[in-house]
Design a protein around this motif. Structure first.
Motif, PDB file in Angstrom:
ATOM      1  N   TRP A 126      21.092   8.398   2.033  1.00 49.72           N
ATOM      2  CA  TRP A 126      20.963   9.287   3.192  1.00 49.72           C
ATOM      3  C   TRP A 126      21.384  10.721   2.909  1.00 49.72           C
ATOM      4  O   TRP A 126      21.193  11.599   3.743  1.00 49.72           O
ATOM      5  N   ARG A 127      21.946  10.994   1.714  1.00 46.41           N
ATOM      6  CA  ARG A 127      22.455  12.338   1.450  1.00 46.41           C
ATOM      7  C   ARG A 127      21.346  13.331   1.135  1.00 46.41           C
ATOM      8  O   ARG A 127      21.536  14.536   1.265  1.00 46.41           O
ATOM      9  N   THR A 128      20.206  12.845   0.664  1.00 45.42           N
ATOM     10  CA  THR A 128      19.114  13.730   0.261  1.00 45.42           C
ATOM     11  C   THR A 128      17.922  13.528   1.192  1.00 45.42           C
ATOM     12  O   THR A 128      17.384  12.430   1.276  1.00 45.42           O
ATOM     13  N   PRO A 129      17.488  14.594   1.896  1.00 45.99           N
ATOM     14  CA  PRO A 129      16.301  14.443   2.749  1.00 45.99           C
ATOM     15  C   PRO A 129      15.086  14.047   1.903  1.00 45.99           C
ATOM     16  O   PRO A 129      14.957  14.497   0.757  1.00 45.99           O
ATOM     17  N   LEU A 130      14.214  13.209   2.463  1.00 51.99           N
ATOM     18  CA  LEU A 130      13.100  12.677   1.660  1.00 51.99           C
ATOM     19  C   LEU A 130      12.134  13.759   1.176  1.00 51.99           C
ATOM     20  O   LEU A 130      11.548  13.625   0.099  1.00 51.99           O
ATOM     21  N   ASP A 131      11.975  14.844   1.960  1.00 52.11           N
ATOM     22  CA  ASP A 131      11.064  15.900   1.477  1.00 52.11           C
ATOM     23  C   ASP A 131      11.666  16.601   0.258  1.00 52.11           C
ATOM     24  O   ASP A 131      10.971  16.870  -0.730  1.00 52.11           O
ATOM     25  N   VAL A 142      11.745  16.815  -6.194  1.00 51.93           N
ATOM     26  CA  VAL A 142      12.277  16.594  -7.550  1.00 51.93           C
ATOM     27  C   VAL A 142      11.654  15.375  -8.218  1.00 51.93           C
ATOM     28  O   VAL A 142      11.469  15.350  -9.432  1.00 51.93           O
ATOM     29  N   ILE A 143      11.311  14.365  -7.444  1.00 56.87           N
ATOM     30  CA  ILE A 143      10.749  13.142  -8.033  1.00 56.87           C
ATOM     31  C   ILE A 143       9.324  13.394  -8.519  1.00 56.87           C
ATOM     32  O   ILE A 143       8.899  12.849  -9.527  1.00 56.87           O
ATOM     33  N   GLY A 144       8.585  14.252  -7.776  1.00 58.96           N
ATOM     34  CA  GLY A 144       7.215  14.569  -8.164  1.00 58.96           C
ATOM     35  C   GLY A 144       6.205  13.829  -7.307  1.00 58.96           C
ATOM     36  O   GLY A 144       6.550  12.899  -6.586  1.00 58.96           O
ATOM     37  N   PRO A 145       4.929  14.250  -7.420  1.00 57.18           N
ATOM     38  CA  PRO A 145       3.893  13.776  -6.494  1.00 57.18           C
ATOM     39  C   PRO A 145       3.324  12.405  -6.840  1.00 57.18           C
ATOM     40  O   PRO A 145       2.470  11.908  -6.123  1.00 57.18           O
ATOM     41  N   ASP A 146       3.752  11.794  -7.942  1.00 66.47           N
ATOM     42  CA  ASP A 146       3.112  10.538  -8.339  1.00 66.47           C
ATOM     43  C   ASP A 146       3.959   9.296  -8.058  1.00 66.47           C
ATOM     44  O   ASP A 146       3.678   8.224  -8.583  1.00 66.47           O
ATOM     45  N   ARG A 147       5.024   9.461  -7.270  1.00 69.14           N
ATOM     46  CA  ARG A 147       5.817   8.281  -6.915  1.00 69.14           C
ATOM     47  C   ARG A 147       6.127   8.293  -5.422  1.00 69.14           C
ATOM     48  O   ARG A 147       6.367   9.348  -4.838  1.00 69.14           O
ATOM     49  N   ALA A 148       6.155   7.100  -4.833  1.00 61.94           N
ATOM     50  CA  ALA A 148       6.517   6.959  -3.427  1.00 61.94           C
ATOM     51  C   ALA A 148       8.043   6.994  -3.298  1.00 61.94           C
ATOM     52  O   ALA A 148       8.772   6.919  -4.296  1.00 61.94           O
ATOM     53  N   VAL A 149       8.528   7.116  -2.062  1.00 60.74           N
ATOM     54  CA  VAL A 149       9.968   7.078  -1.814  1.00 60.74           C
ATOM     55  C   VAL A 149      10.294   5.977  -0.806  1.00 60.74           C
ATOM     56  O   VAL A 149       9.440   5.570  -0.010  1.00 60.74           O
ATOM     57  N   GLN A 150      11.538   5.528  -0.870  1.00 63.31           N
ATOM     58  CA  GLN A 150      12.029   4.522   0.081  1.00 63.31           C
ATOM     59  C   GLN A 150      13.361   5.001   0.645  1.00 63.31           C
ATOM     60  O   GLN A 150      14.230   5.454  -0.091  1.00 63.31           O
ATOM     61  N   GLY A 151      13.510   4.894   1.946  1.00 62.71           N
ATOM     62  CA  GLY A 151      14.771   5.248   2.572  1.00 62.71           C
ATOM     63  C   GLY A 151      14.536   5.789   3.961  1.00 62.71           C
ATOM     64  O   GLY A 151      13.451   5.622   4.515  1.00 62.71           O
ATOM     65  N   ARG A 159       0.832  -1.212   0.000  1.00 58.91           N
ATOM     66  CA  ARG A 159       0.000   0.000   0.000  1.00 58.91           C
ATOM     67  C   ARG A 159       0.866   1.261   0.000  1.00 58.91           C
ATOM     68  O   ARG A 159       0.581   2.216  -0.722  1.00 58.91           O
ATOM     69  N   ALA A 160       1.932   1.281   0.796  1.00 62.41           N
ATOM     70  CA  ALA A 160       2.808   2.468   0.828  1.00 62.41           C
ATOM     71  C   ALA A 160       3.476   2.664  -0.537  1.00 62.41           C
ATOM     72  O   ALA A 160       3.614   3.791  -1.013  1.00 62.41           O
ATOM     73  N   CYS A 161       3.879   1.574  -1.175  1.00 59.49           N
ATOM     74  CA  CYS A 161       4.479   1.684  -2.513  1.00 59.49           C
ATOM     75  C   CYS A 161       3.514   2.346  -3.492  1.00 59.49           C
ATOM     76  O   CYS A 161       3.913   3.041  -4.411  1.00 59.49           O
ATOM     77  N   ARG A 162       2.227   2.090  -3.287  1.00 59.92           N
ATOM     78  CA  ARG A 162       1.200   2.633  -4.194  1.00 59.92           C
ATOM     79  C   ARG A 162       0.704   4.001  -3.757  1.00 59.92           C
ATOM     80  O   ARG A 162      -0.207   4.557  -4.365  1.00 59.92           O
ATOM     81  N   GLY A 163       1.224   4.510  -2.636  1.00 59.95           N
ATOM     82  CA  GLY A 163       0.787   5.815  -2.155  1.00 59.95           C
ATOM     83  C   GLY A 163      -0.578   5.770  -1.485  1.00 59.95           C
ATOM     84  O   GLY A 163      -1.244   6.791  -1.352  1.00 59.95           O
ATOM     85  N   GLN A 164      -1.004   4.575  -1.067  1.00 58.25           N
ATOM     86  CA  GLN A 164      -2.287   4.455  -0.353  1.00 58.25           C
ATOM     87  C   GLN A 164      -2.054   4.613   1.148  1.00 58.25           C
ATOM     88  O   GLN A 164      -0.937   4.446   1.622  1.00 58.25           O
ATOM     89  N   ASP A 165      -3.124   4.927   1.896  1.00 55.94           N
ATOM     90  CA  ASP A 165      -2.942   5.124   3.344  1.00 55.94           C
ATOM     91  C   ASP A 165      -2.608   3.793   4.024  1.00 55.94           C
ATOM     92  O   ASP A 165      -2.998   2.725   3.565  1.00 55.94           O
ATOM     93  N   GLY A 168       3.814   8.256  -0.576  1.00 55.54           N
ATOM     94  CA  GLY A 168       3.983   6.988   0.129  1.00 55.54           C
ATOM     95  C   GLY A 168       5.419   6.893   0.590  1.00 55.54           C
ATOM     96  O   GLY A 168       6.319   7.408  -0.089  1.00 55.54           O
ATOM     97  N   HIS A 169       5.637   6.277   1.758  1.00 59.89           N
ATOM     98  CA  HIS A 169       7.000   6.155   2.276  1.00 59.89           C
ATOM     99  C   HIS A 169       7.227   4.745   2.801  1.00 59.89           C
ATOM    100  O   HIS A 169       6.500   4.277   3.667  1.00 59.89           O
ATOM    101  N   VAL A 170       8.252   4.100   2.282  1.00 60.86           N
ATOM    102  CA  VAL A 170       8.717   2.821   2.815  1.00 60.86           C
ATOM    103  C   VAL A 170      10.018   3.118   3.542  1.00 60.86           C
ATOM    104  O   VAL A 170      11.004   3.565   2.922  1.00 60.86           O
ATOM    105  N   PHE A 171      10.018   2.895   4.858  1.00 58.35           N
ATOM    106  CA  PHE A 171      11.224   3.183   5.640  1.00 58.35           C
ATOM    107  C   PHE A 171      12.291   2.129   5.327  1.00 58.35           C
ATOM    108  O   PHE A 171      12.012   0.937   5.240  1.00 58.35           O
TER     109      PHE A 171
END
Ligand SMILES: Cc1c2[nH]c(c1CCC(=O)O)Cc1[nH]c(c(CCC(=O)O)c1C)Cc1[nH]c(c(CCC(=O)O)c1C)Cc1[nH]c(c(C)c1CCC(=O)O)C2
Length: 351
Positions: A271-276, A281-290, A18-24, A320-323
């Protein structure tokens, strides 16, 4: 096709997918790159006297080693125990994984004649991987299994250099000096990678991660010209499978947008780039991992906790965020810190 539809429904609903898909999600899901491996005494025990590549070809061992961190840490996903060089060994390249060094290729690929030694692969060449995935899916129940492969650039760097490199001199010499051979090599590698990932998908993995670990050696312009078309071939080739595609590299601050555009649903960030900032730069249609620095796990717990909370906060900017860590678990990491970190991520993010 997954073995049974009920399982597919449960896995589709897992916090990780669900997080990969940006779902709650009920809590931020967490797993660690290299969660299986040398940080675990139970891993060192079962690997005694067995070479790395051999262990990857034994479904009983693959199953046991993949399950070890799931049992111990309560992570939200398992990652198949294998290595990025497994499919290129299956393609006929003579190589070994040397402890403390990494993959070493007996005869590097530097000419078009050398390229003939890298043949395409079929599912039969990696039947042991399909068998391992099937066994694991049976054992894992509602925990998703992540399959993976090395991306064409990272694989090419090992094949051309003959082993790990700091400067990628010979890799870049081919890229700039013989673009015809370069693209032929990366085309062959994208076919191998795609076949390797399709085998894992058909056997039942719930997501795939494409590791372009060393792509950060490139400028954005060179990445877009020499690498992205081949990674896109792989990721676009999986678009119809309907499962999350994670795309990760190290030191890729300038490549994050392109790595998303290559066809990822989730972009892995070191770890060099804060997730926000990454999300901007990645845009609102993709989740992030890290993206906790794996070295932070060697600091006092108060620091680990502060940094993990910061990562969770910054991850809220993404759909969506996958830690995860910003790169793999370091071999000397205290596994108890990893277990405690999973607990912290779950409780600090539960809603
Ligand atoms: C670049 C790369 C490789 N392999 C991999 C990558 C991409 C990830 C990354 O960027 O770190 C991918 C990989 N390799 C391994 C996994 C297992 C799954 C997991 O993450 O738990 C994964 C996802 C097992 C392994 N792959 C390797 C080990 C350690 C070898 C051992 O246990 O004897 C494991 C558990 C060996 C390996 N294989 C490779 C290296 C650099 C090394 C380390 C060499 C060393 O320091 O000894 C190549």
């Amino acid at each position: 096709m997954p073995p049974c539809d009920d399982r597919a429904v449960t896995l589709d609903d897992s916090p990780f997918v669900r997080a990969c898909r940006g779902q709650d999600v009920p809590h931020t899901p967490v797993w660690f790159m290299r969660q299986a491996g040398r940080s675990l005494p139970e891993y060192r025990k079962v690997r005694e006297g067995i070479a790395m590549l051999e262990s990857c070809r034994r479904p009983d061992l693959v199953t046991e080693i993949t399950l070890q961190p799931v049992r111990r840490h309560n992570v939200d996903a398992a990652v198949l125990y294998s290595d990025i060089v497994v499919p290129i060994a299956a393609a006929g390249v003579d190589l070994d994984i040397v402890p403390g060094t990494g993959p070493v290729v007996a005869a590097p690929i530097r000419t078009s004649a050398d390229l003939q030694r890298l043949r395409p692969i079929t599912a039969d060449d990696v039947a042991f991987v399909a068998e391992s995935v099937r066994l694991l899916v049976g054992e894992l129940g509602k925990t998703p299994l992540i399959g993976f492969a090395g991306a064409p650039f990272t694989l090419a760097s090992y094949l051309i250099e003959g082993g790990p490199s700091r400067t990628y001199t010979r890799t870049k010499a081919m890229m700039y000096g013989d673009p015809g051979l370069w693209h032929a090599l990366l085309t062959r590698l994208s076919g191998i990678t795609l076949a390797f990932l399709r085998t894992q998908i058909e056997a039942g993995v719930s997501a795939v991660q494409l590791f372009d670990s060393w792509a950060g050696a490139l400028s954005e312009a060179d990445y877009r010209e020499f690498v992205m078309p081949h990674s896109r071939e792989v990721l676009a080739g999986l678009a119809n499978e309907g499962m999350p595609r994670i795309h990760f590299g190290v030191g890729t601050a300038v490549l994050l947008r392109a790595m998303g555009e290559a066809g990822a649903d989730v972009v892995g960030v070191d770890w060099r780039t804060p997730l926000d900032a990454a999300t901007k730069v990645i845009g609102p249609d993709r989740a992030v991992q890290g993206n906790l620095d794996p070295a932070v796990l060697f600091a006092p717990w108060e620091v680990v906790e502060r940094e993990a909370r910061r990562v969770l906060d910054q991850g809220r900017a993404a759909p969506g965020h996958v830690f995860n860590l910003g790169h793999g678990v370091l071999p000397d990491t205290d596994p108890e810190v990893l277990t405690r970190l999973v607990e912290l991520v779950h409780t600090a993010s539960s809603r």
